[in-house]
Write a protein that holds these residues in place. Sequence first.
Motif, PDB file in Angstrom:
ATOM      1  N   GLN A 179      71.324 112.378 129.770  1.00 22.35           N
ATOM      2  CA  GLN A 179      70.517 111.311 129.203  1.00 22.35           C
ATOM      3  C   GLN A 179      70.421 111.480 127.698  1.00 22.35           C
ATOM      4  O   GLN A 179      70.335 110.535 126.946  1.00 22.35           O
ATOM      5  N   GLU A 180      70.413 112.743 127.297  1.00 25.98           N
ATOM      6  CA  GLU A 180      70.212 113.031 125.874  1.00 25.98           C
ATOM      7  C   GLU A 180      71.527 113.213 125.125  1.00 25.98           C
ATOM      8  O   GLU A 180      71.580 113.078 123.908  1.00 25.98           O
ATOM      9  N   ASN A 235      71.740 117.769 129.607  1.00 22.88           N
ATOM     10  CA  ASN A 235      71.098 116.571 130.126  1.00 22.88           C
ATOM     11  C   ASN A 235      71.861 115.365 129.593  1.00 22.88           C
ATOM     12  O   ASN A 235      71.820 115.078 128.403  1.00 22.88           O
ATOM     13  N   GLU A 291      68.288 106.146 138.646  1.00 20.41           N
ATOM     14  CA  GLU A 291      67.052 106.322 137.868  1.00 20.41           C
ATOM     15  C   GLU A 291      66.293 107.554 138.327  1.00 20.41           C
ATOM     16  O   GLU A 291      65.679 108.254 137.531  1.00 20.41           O
ATOM     17  N   GLY A 331      65.648 114.470 135.659  1.00 23.83           N
ATOM     18  CA  GLY A 331      66.321 115.123 134.540  1.00 23.83           C
ATOM     19  C   GLY A 331      67.018 116.413 134.891  1.00 23.83           C
ATOM     20  O   GLY A 331      67.017 117.363 134.109  1.00 23.83           O
ATOM     21  N   ASN A 354      67.803 110.532 136.865  1.00 23.27           N
ATOM     22  CA  ASN A 354      67.481 110.623 135.443  1.00 23.27           C
ATOM     23  C   ASN A 354      66.046 111.048 135.205  1.00 23.27           C
ATOM     24  O   ASN A 354      65.755 111.830 134.311  1.00 23.27           O
TER      25      ASN A 354
END
Length: 323
Positions: free
Chosen positions: A287-288, A285, A241, A247, A244
């Motif tokens: 996450q995206e 990234n 986390e 980022g 993330n």
Amino acid sequence: MITVRNLRKTFQTPLVQEGRFSGLRTLFSRAYKEKEAVRDVSFEIESGEFVGYIGPNGAGKSTTIKMLTGILHPTSGEVLIHGYSPQKHRKRVVGQLGVVFGQRSQLWWDLPVKDSYEILTAMYRVEESTSRRRLGELTELLELGELLDTPVRKLSLGQRMRADLAASMLHDPDILFLDEPTIGLDVVAKKNIRGFLQTLNREFGKTILLTTHDMDDIEQLCQRVIVINHGQIGYDGTIDELRNRIGLPTMMKVTYRGAVKVPLTWELPFRVVEQEANVLTIACNRQELKAMDVLRIVSSWGEMDDVHMEEPEFEEVIHGVYN
Ligand code: ADP
Ligand code: MG
């Protein structure tokens, strides 16, 4: 199991004045400088957790640990270990805690290691057959054999740290507070200590709070990290986390068999950092964007040969929290 509520510690240091008789003057002066070492720290740690407590120098890590172990009294707030305050119920709590300060040995400098152990087991009132058995186990786990008859001052730093770790475990506490137990150690010594700590946590279910500057320690050992800076908690959660949240981009290196044509006009959902002949470096990234989606796009630019992915270094991740 461990509860820390609104913990605060302010140190008062006499203000040193410049000039003649400055030493004398501070003796009588009432001027103090206040240092808020720990501002407002709260967290809970459950049984069996392995938590990293990290932050830059002067962040308040050692001060927190000293309050957790009862060495220091909080200015306000409270610590509860199994429901008891290490300050108010010192005797009761101490038996459940093992503590190592990497910067300062708890062993007697001139005595052979095993003599220190004898004193400590007597202090903790460990029964003799129990302590003999336990010392046997620790000697094996930490490879202490040849060290036991050596005075502490003759030990290398790595040996001393192993001896100190064993000392902290002699009374078989279920909680360990370790303040920089790997500081100054070489790679091999660090690895040994990590292995030992992992065994304590995984096989013996010990709860561990570890302070360290070594991000490999954290990555390899801790499920959870608490980041402290300027006496306040900046993050409390898993390492993933944390990555993330900051980022930081994952870097992808794509190698093509032959020429690669990056279309200049496209709006790309990632950044092309560099192109060197037939190798592209891309920052995305994750996450995206899924790696597959990136690959779908870049595969249309040429014949791909190899893809290499690099996760951001944990050290960089942590830096992102401090700043
Ligand atoms: P860390 O362990 O994270 O490096 P510390 O908890 O040792 O940080 O220190 C936090 C802050 O409190 C630092 O600014 C330090 O100088 C100060 N401090 C620590 N102990 C004392 C003390 N006994 N008296 C005055 N200031 C202190
Ligand atoms: Mg410290």
